[in-house]
Scaffold this motif. Structure first.
Motif, short mmCIF file in Angstrom:
data_model
loop_
_atom_site.label_atom_id
_atom_site.label_comp_id
_atom_site.label_asym_id
_atom_site.label_seq_id
_atom_site.Cartn_x
_atom_site.Cartn_y
_atom_site.Cartn_z
N THR A 1 3.38 7.04 -4.01
CA THR A 1 3.42 7.56 -5.39
C THR A 1 2.68 8.90 -5.52
N ILE A 2 2.09 9.36 -4.42
CA ILE A 2 1.27 10.57 -4.48
C ILE A 2 2.11 11.82 -4.21
N LYS B 1 -5.96 6.05 -6.61
CA LYS B 1 -4.81 5.18 -6.87
C LYS B 1 -5.12 3.73 -6.50
N ARG B 2 -5.81 3.55 -5.39
CA ARG B 2 -6.16 2.21 -4.93
C ARG B 2 -7.07 1.52 -5.94
N LEU B 3 -8.08 2.24 -6.42
CA LEU B 3 -9.00 1.66 -7.41
C LEU B 3 -8.26 1.28 -8.69
N GLU B 4 -7.35 2.14 -9.13
CA GLU B 4 -6.57 1.86 -10.35
C GLU B 4 -5.68 0.64 -10.16
N LEU B 5 -5.03 0.56 -8.99
CA LEU B 5 -4.15 -0.58 -8.73
C LEU B 5 -4.93 -1.88 -8.65
N LEU C 1 -5.71 19.65 2.36
CA LEU C 1 -4.61 18.71 2.13
C LEU C 1 -5.02 17.29 2.48
N ASN C 2 -5.66 17.11 3.64
CA ASN C 2 -6.10 15.76 4.05
C ASN C 2 -7.14 15.21 3.09
N ASP C 3 -8.09 16.04 2.68
CA ASP C 3 -9.13 15.58 1.75
C ASP C 3 -8.53 15.23 0.39
N CYS C 4 -7.58 16.03 -0.06
CA CYS C 4 -6.93 15.78 -1.35
C CYS C 4 -6.16 14.47 -1.31
N LYS C 5 -5.45 14.23 -0.20
CA LYS C 5 -4.71 12.97 -0.04
C LYS C 5 -5.65 11.78 -0.09
N LYS C 6 -6.74 11.87 0.69
CA LYS C 6 -7.72 10.77 0.72
C LYS C 6 -8.28 10.50 -0.66
N PHE D 1 0.84 -1.20 0.00
CA PHE D 1 0.00 0.00 0.00
C PHE D 1 0.88 1.25 0.00
N SER D 2 1.94 1.22 0.81
CA SER D 2 2.84 2.36 0.90
C SER D 2 3.60 2.57 -0.41
N ARG D 3 4.14 1.49 -0.96
CA ARG D 3 4.99 1.60 -2.15
C ARG D 3 4.20 1.91 -3.42
N LYS D 4 3.02 1.32 -3.53
CA LYS D 4 2.27 1.43 -4.78
C LYS D 4 1.17 2.49 -4.75
N ILE D 5 0.83 2.97 -3.55
CA ILE D 5 -0.27 3.94 -3.46
C ILE D 5 0.20 5.24 -2.80
N THR D 6 0.35 5.22 -1.47
CA THR D 6 0.68 6.48 -0.77
C THR D 6 2.03 7.03 -1.19
#
Length: 467
Positions: A303-304, A444-448, A433-438, A296-301
Motif C-alpha cells: 500500500t506504500i 503502516k504496521r502500527l496503524e494496522l 529511499l530505504n529509510d523512507c520505506k522503513k 504484510f505484503s497486501r496490507k502494508i508494503t
C-alpha cells in the motif's frame, strides 16, 4: 406437532452447542486465542527457543510475547479474510508441503541414522554442569542436534549421496541422455529467440514453447515426457538459471533431481509421513509464516507509494539527524615502542615543544609521509583508541596520556576538527529511499495492528509458557 417442534429445536440446540464447543476446543499447549483461533506455545517457541526465553527478564519476555501477538494478529486477519484460498497462497502451501515432506523422508532415511538419540544424550551429558543445570535435554535438544550435524557433516553428505543412488536403483530411474541432449539444444535456440524478442526467459515458460515427443527418462517402468516433466518441475521448483537448461549435463542433473524428488514425495505419502503429528505441526507453523507474509505484503508494503517529492520532503525533515557527515579529527601522531621513551616525549609535547619537530625526530611509523606521523582526518571509531582519544581532545591540544596502539604507544595531537555537514540529496538518494520505506512500513504496521486489536478480541494464558 408441538412435540415434533420441541424435539427439532432440542436437536438443533444440541448441534449449536456441539459446534460452539468444537470451535472453542483447546489443546494443552495453546496459549494465545485470537477470535476463534488458538495458537500454541510450540509455535511461539519455534520463534523464540524455550531455553533462551526462560532466562530473559520479565520485561524482555513481555516484548517477545507482544511481538508474537502482533504477528499472529496478521495471521488471523489472513485466515479471517480467506487468504488461504488465494491461488498464489495455495500454490505456496502445496510447494511447502512437498518440500517439507521430501525433507522429512531424507531426515528419517539419513539424518536420523547419524544424529541418533544416543548421540544426542551423550552430547547432553558432556555439557558442563552449569549448562545442565540451566537447560533440560528437551530444551537444548535442537542446539545439540545442530552441533552434531556440523560435526558429522561429511558423513551426512556421503550418506545423502548414497541414499540418492539407492533411490535411483529402487525407482528404476533411467535417463534417455540422447533425448536430453536434443532437448537442451532446442532450449538453447528458444532461449536465444526469447532474448531478442524480450519475452519471459523463465525455464518453465521456455519449455512450454518446445514441441518434443521423445521420453526424457523412465521411472518405475513408466516413461516421462516433456509435458509431464514441466508439471513436475512446477511442483519442485529449482533455483536454476536458464543457461543450465541449455547445457546437456546440467539439464540431465536437473531432470534427475526432479525425478527423484517426485519419487521420494510419493514414497513419503505412501508411508503416511504427512499424517505424523510433528510434521503437521511444522507444516502449520510454516503455513502461518506464508499467511503472515501475504498479509504484510497486501496490507502494508503493497500500500506504500513513494515519489521523488516524498523523498525530498523526508530528506528535509530528517537531514540533520540522518544525513550529515560524521565529525572528523585531523591528527598527527608520534609512535614509539618503548614506553619510558614515549612517556618522556609525551611530557615534552605537553610542555609545548614543537610537535612536528618531535614527530620528525622520534616517530617510528609513517616516516615516509611528507609530514612524518601525519594520520590525516580520522573518525572517532577508526584507528582503535586513537580515534576515541582524538574525539576527547580540543583543537591544537595534545592528548594528555599515552594511547596504547598495537605493540607500542601513540602520542597524538589534534590539528583541526571538521564539523558535520549535510550530505547532498543526490549522493544519498538510495539511502533516503530505504529509510523512507522503513519509516512508512513502521507507521503502516502500527496503524494496522491498532485496528486489528480493536477488531479482534484476544486472550493469552501466560502460564502455559512456563509449564
Amino acid at each position: 406437532m408441538r412435540s415434533f417442534l420441541k424435539n427439532k429445536l432440542f436437536i438443533l440446540g444440541f448441534f449449536i452447542l456441539f459446534g460452539l464447543a468444537a470451535c472453542d476446543r483447546r489443546n494443552s499447549d495453546d496459549f494465545l486465542k485470537i477470535g476463534s483461533e488458538w495458537f500454541s506455545a510450540n509455535e511461539f517457541f519455534s520463534q523464540t527457543p524455550r531455553y533462551t526465553f526462560q532466562y530473559l527478564t520479565e520485561n524482555q519476555q513481555d516484548v517477545k510475547i507482544e511481538n508474537f501477538i502482533n504477528r499472529q494478529l496478521l495471521v488471523y486477519y489472513a485466515i479471517d479474510n480467506n487468504y488461504q484460498r488465494l491461488p498464489d497462497v495455495r500454490k505456496r502451501f502445496r510447494l511447502l508441503e512437498r518440500r517439507l515432506l521430501i525433507k522429512e523422508y531424507f531426515d528419517r532415511m539419513v539424518l536420523d541414522s547419524v544424529i541418533t538419540k544416543q548421540r544426542l544424550l551423550s552430547e547432553y551429558e558432556s555439557l558442563d554442569p552449569y549448562k545442565k543445570d540451566l537447560f533440560t535435554y528437551n530444551d537444548y535438544k535442537s542446539v545439540l542436534k545442530g552441533k552434531l550435524i556440523r560435526r558429522f557433516s561429511e558423513d551426512i553428505r556421503v550418506r545423502y549421496t548414497n541414499a540418492v543412488e539407492s533411490l535411483k536403483l529402487s525407482s528404476k530411474f533411467k535417463p534417455y541422455q540422447s533425448n536430453i541432449d536434443s532437448l537442451s539444444k532446442l532450449f538453447m535456440s528458444k532461449l536465444i529467440a526469447a532474448r531478442y524478442d524480450s519475452v519471459s526467459r523463465e525455464p518453465v515458460n521456455i519449455l512450454k514453447t518446445i514441441s518434443f515427443n521423445q521420453p526424457l527418462y523412465q521411472i518405475n517402468d513408466n516413461k516421462v515426457f516433456l509435458s509431464k516433466f514441466i508439471g513436475l518441475l512446477s511442483d519442485f521448483p529449482l533455483v536454476s538459471r536458464e543457461e543450465r537448461f541449455s547445457d546437456p549435463e546440467s539439464l540431465s542433473k536437473i531432470i534427475e533431481t526432479v525425478a527423484i524428488n517426485s519419487y521420494v514425495y510419493d514414497q513419503a505419502k505412501r508411508l503416511n509421513f504427512d499424517k505424523n503429528d510433528d510434521f503437521q505441526q511444522r507444516l502449520l507453523f510454516q503455513k502461518h509464516n506464508i499467511l503472515y507474509e501475504t498479509a504484510f505484503s497486501r496490507k502494508i508494503t503493497g500500500t506504500i507509494s513513494i515519489n521523488d517529492d516524498t523523498l525530498r520532503k523526508f530528506y528535509a525533515v530528517h537531514r540533520d539527524s540522518l544525513y550529515m557527515t560524521k565529525q572528523r579529527y585531523e591528527v598527527q601522531e608520534i609512535y614509539i615502542t618503548d614506553k619510558t621513551k614515549a612517556e618522556n616525549i609525551l611530557n615534552r609535547a605537553l610542555n609545548n615543544e614543537d610537535f612536528q619537530t618531535l614527530a620528525d625526530t622520534y616517530t617510528e611509523r609513517y616516516q615516509n609521509k611528507p609530514r612524518k606521523g601525519y594520520l590525516g582526518f580520522i573518525y572517532k571509531n577508526t584507528y582503535a583508541d586513537i580515534g576515541r582519544c582524538a574525539a576527547k581532545t580540543n583543537i591544537g591540544q595534545v592528548y594528555p596520556e599515552l594511547v596504547l596502539s598495537g605493540k607500542g604507544f601513540s602520542i597524538i595531537k589534534v590539528l583541526s576538527i571538521e564539523k558535520p555537514k549535510p550530505i547532498p540529496f543526490n549522493k544519498i538518494k538510495e539511502k533516503v529511499l530505504n529509510d523512507c520505506k522503513k519509516s512508512k512500513i513502521k507507521q503502516k504496521r502500527l496503524e494496522l495492528l491498532d485496528s486489528l486489536k480493536h477488531k479482534y478480541s484476544y486472550y493469552i494464558d501466560r502460564s502455559v509458557l512456563f509449564n
